[in-house]
Every structure is written in structure tokens, then in C-alpha cells.
Design a protein around this motif. Sequence first.
Motif, mmCIF file in Angstrom:
data_model
loop_
_atom_site.group_PDB
_atom_site.id
_atom_site.type_symbol
_atom_site.label_atom_id
_atom_site.label_comp_id
_atom_site.label_asym_id
_atom_site.label_seq_id
_atom_site.Cartn_x
_atom_site.Cartn_y
_atom_site.Cartn_z
ATOM 1 N N ILE A 29 5.774 -3.257 0.279
ATOM 2 C CA ILE A 29 6.296 -4.411 0.635
ATOM 3 C C ILE A 29 7.253 -4.919 -0.565
ATOM 4 O O ILE A 29 6.694 -4.872 -1.730
ATOM 5 C CB ILE A 29 5.190 -5.695 0.661
ATOM 6 C CG1 ILE A 29 4.228 -5.324 1.769
ATOM 7 C CG2 ILE A 29 5.573 -7.065 0.960
ATOM 8 C CD1 ILE A 29 4.646 -5.200 3.414
ATOM 9 N N ILE A 30 8.555 -5.046 -0.240
ATOM 10 C CA ILE A 30 9.501 -5.221 -1.220
ATOM 11 C C ILE A 30 9.825 -6.745 -0.921
ATOM 12 O O ILE A 30 10.324 -7.007 0.135
ATOM 13 C CB ILE A 30 10.568 -4.308 -1.280
ATOM 14 C CG1 ILE A 30 10.268 -2.946 -1.385
ATOM 15 C CG2 ILE A 30 11.493 -4.477 -2.299
ATOM 16 C CD1 ILE A 30 9.387 -2.481 -2.591
ATOM 17 N N VAL A 31 10.178 -7.472 -2.100
ATOM 18 C CA VAL A 31 10.680 -8.832 -1.937
ATOM 19 C C VAL A 31 11.692 -9.121 -2.925
ATOM 20 O O VAL A 31 11.840 -8.427 -3.912
ATOM 21 C CB VAL A 31 9.636 -9.928 -1.955
ATOM 22 C CG1 VAL A 31 8.624 -9.765 -0.899
ATOM 23 C CG2 VAL A 31 9.025 -9.817 -3.558
ATOM 24 N N SER A 32 12.881 -9.969 -2.583
ATOM 25 C CA SER A 32 13.865 -10.213 -3.468
ATOM 26 C C SER A 32 13.155 -11.557 -4.157
ATOM 27 O O SER A 32 12.291 -12.142 -4.012
ATOM 28 C CB SER A 32 14.983 -10.562 -2.655
ATOM 29 O OG SER A 32 14.801 -11.909 -1.775
ATOM 30 N N LEU A 48 2.657 -5.723 -5.585
ATOM 31 C CA LEU A 48 1.329 -4.867 -5.495
ATOM 32 C C LEU A 48 0.040 -5.537 -5.219
ATOM 33 O O LEU A 48 -0.614 -5.008 -4.525
ATOM 34 C CB LEU A 48 1.115 -4.449 -7.154
ATOM 35 C CG LEU A 48 2.245 -3.785 -7.825
ATOM 36 C CD1 LEU A 48 1.805 -3.591 -9.198
ATOM 37 C CD2 LEU A 48 2.245 -2.402 -7.028
ATOM 38 N N GLY A 49 -0.216 -6.981 -5.531
ATOM 39 C CA GLY A 49 -1.332 -7.331 -4.951
ATOM 40 C C GLY A 49 -1.439 -9.070 -5.288
ATOM 41 O O GLY A 49 -0.339 -9.628 -5.767
ATOM 42 N N GLU A 50 -2.432 -9.711 -4.790
ATOM 43 C CA GLU A 50 -2.579 -11.302 -5.031
ATOM 44 C C GLU A 50 -3.915 -11.574 -5.882
ATOM 45 O O GLU A 50 -4.819 -10.884 -5.340
ATOM 46 C CB GLU A 50 -2.351 -11.797 -3.630
ATOM 47 C CG GLU A 50 -2.523 -13.529 -3.545
ATOM 48 C CD GLU A 50 -2.525 -14.027 -2.414
ATOM 49 O OE1 GLU A 50 -2.284 -15.162 -2.114
ATOM 50 O OE2 GLU A 50 -2.728 -13.417 -1.305
ATOM 51 N N VAL A 51 -3.912 -12.480 -6.303
ATOM 52 C CA VAL A 51 -5.210 -13.007 -7.074
ATOM 53 C C VAL A 51 -5.269 -14.212 -6.986
ATOM 54 O O VAL A 51 -4.261 -14.999 -7.235
ATOM 55 C CB VAL A 51 -5.332 -12.327 -8.396
ATOM 56 C CG1 VAL A 51 -4.257 -12.676 -9.540
ATOM 57 C CG2 VAL A 51 -6.650 -12.798 -9.118
ATOM 58 N N PHE A 52 -6.503 -14.895 -6.729
ATOM 59 C CA PHE A 52 -6.640 -16.494 -6.717
ATOM 60 C C PHE A 52 -7.994 -16.641 -7.185
ATOM 61 O O PHE A 52 -8.685 -15.803 -6.955
ATOM 62 C CB PHE A 52 -5.968 -17.171 -5.597
ATOM 63 C CG PHE A 52 -6.533 -16.767 -4.236
ATOM 64 C CD1 PHE A 52 -7.455 -17.602 -3.918
ATOM 65 C CD2 PHE A 52 -5.899 -15.655 -3.564
ATOM 66 C CE1 PHE A 52 -8.007 -17.268 -2.485
ATOM 67 C CE2 PHE A 52 -6.624 -15.490 -2.209
ATOM 68 C CZ PHE A 52 -7.517 -16.261 -1.828
ATOM 69 N N LEU A 71 -1.636 -22.065 -6.599
ATOM 70 C CA LEU A 71 -3.033 -21.799 -7.092
ATOM 71 C C LEU A 71 -3.461 -20.365 -7.369
ATOM 72 O O LEU A 71 -4.247 -20.176 -8.088
ATOM 73 C CB LEU A 71 -3.929 -22.510 -6.073
ATOM 74 C CG LEU A 71 -4.037 -23.974 -5.889
ATOM 75 C CD1 LEU A 71 -4.978 -24.091 -4.688
ATOM 76 C CD2 LEU A 71 -4.145 -24.768 -6.991
ATOM 77 N N GLY A 72 -2.487 -19.367 -6.970
ATOM 78 C CA GLY A 72 -2.779 -18.062 -7.134
ATOM 79 C C GLY A 72 -1.746 -17.273 -7.609
ATOM 80 O O GLY A 72 -0.463 -18.080 -8.017
ATOM 81 N N ARG A 73 -1.713 -15.963 -8.006
ATOM 82 C CA ARG A 73 -0.604 -15.159 -8.601
ATOM 83 C C ARG A 73 -0.654 -14.008 -7.615
ATOM 84 O O ARG A 73 -1.267 -13.513 -7.299
ATOM 85 C CB ARG A 73 -0.677 -14.788 -9.898
ATOM 86 C CG ARG A 73 -0.516 -15.952 -10.872
ATOM 87 C CD ARG A 73 0.745 -16.455 -10.882
ATOM 88 N NE ARG A 73 0.846 -17.396 -12.070
ATOM 89 C CZ ARG A 73 1.294 -18.712 -11.531
ATOM 90 N NH1 ARG A 73 1.605 -19.148 -10.403
ATOM 91 N NH2 ARG A 73 1.191 -19.885 -12.388
ATOM 92 N N PHE A 74 0.954 -13.621 -7.411
ATOM 93 C CA PHE A 74 1.216 -12.244 -6.880
ATOM 94 C C PHE A 74 1.607 -11.584 -7.980
ATOM 95 O O PHE A 74 2.173 -11.962 -9.067
ATOM 96 C CB PHE A 74 2.384 -12.178 -6.051
ATOM 97 C CG PHE A 74 2.296 -12.989 -4.771
ATOM 98 C CD1 PHE A 74 1.384 -12.317 -3.868
ATOM 99 C CD2 PHE A 74 2.926 -13.995 -4.272
ATOM 100 C CE1 PHE A 74 1.247 -12.999 -2.574
ATOM 101 C CE2 PHE A 74 2.658 -14.704 -3.153
ATOM 102 C CZ PHE A 74 1.902 -14.030 -2.209
ATOM 103 N N LYS A 120 0.613 -1.065 0.050
ATOM 104 C CA LYS A 120 -0.027 -0.040 -0.146
ATOM 105 C C LYS A 120 1.013 1.178 -0.137
ATOM 106 O O LYS A 120 2.118 1.161 0.497
ATOM 107 C CB LYS A 120 -0.919 -0.001 1.213
ATOM 108 C CG LYS A 120 -1.718 -1.186 1.158
ATOM 109 C CD LYS A 120 -2.602 -1.195 2.601
ATOM 110 C CE LYS A 120 -3.324 -2.498 2.460
ATOM 111 N NZ LYS A 120 -3.994 -2.862 3.897
ATOM 112 N N PRO A 121 0.365 2.288 -0.319
ATOM 113 C CA PRO A 121 1.117 3.484 -0.437
ATOM 114 C C PRO A 121 1.878 3.965 1.046
ATOM 115 O O PRO A 121 2.765 4.461 1.220
ATOM 116 C CB PRO A 121 0.048 4.911 -0.870
ATOM 117 C CG PRO A 121 -0.642 3.873 -1.559
ATOM 118 C CD PRO A 121 -1.023 2.651 -0.854
#
Length: 134
Positions: A89-92, A130-134, A103-106, A84-85
Amino acid sequence: MSRRVPDRVSDVFNRIRHATQLKRHSVRMPRTTLTVDVLRVLLNEGYVSGVRVLGEPPRQECEVFLKYNDMDQSVIRTIRRISKPSRRIIVSARQLIPSRGGLGRFILSTNLGVISDAEARKLNVGGEVLGEVF
């Protein structure tokens, strides 16, 4: 007087979530570069059946055609904003784990553009989730 900057990713996710709850076949939203990139990922991953750009600049809109299965249930069960602004959340690349056991996607914003987590693992890049969808 402060000017409110809209969170376009949350707007996209909310419009899609509400349209699937109402069993709509399509939903419109303002066209921005980020909106088109997020919708392209959803299209490539099979969560929406199509995207069309309507209108002339600067008032363009994107029409998103939602996908339903044979029992009239949306292919998108849940779509939610993660970074969120107020809290990024930053990942390597090493920290990327499959969403919902694969089953889902980031959806990630990387230096290569907006891509899915599967593509990010293949390219060995990290970024902002940014987000997650499943």
C-alpha cells in the motif's frame, strides 16, 4: 526447497500485540535495522516507554518496554499491519489522512526513513504504509 523470508514488521507488531494482551511490561525481539526504526517511531509517538538493545552482534535483541495507563490498560489499543509483502500500500503526501481522526498513527516507510504519518505530512512526503497503531 524454497527459503521463507520473514516479515519483520508483522513480527514486531504481533509480539507487541501479544505482550499487551498478556499485560507484560516488556517484550524481546530480534534486532534488525527495520525493527529499530519502527520501534523508534513508536517511542517518539509515546506508545512505548523505552527500547534497549541487548547482546553482541550478530545475535542482538531489542527489549521494548510497554506503556500502561493508571488503570493498567495498555496505551496501545490496536497495532496492525497494513501493507503486506503480498499487497503493498503506497500513498502520496496528499493521500495521507489522520489515523482514527488524529487519535492514532500510521507508520510509513519513506525515502527519508521510517516515520509517522504526522511527520510525513509535515515533510510533505509519501511512502509505503507499514502499519497503524492507536
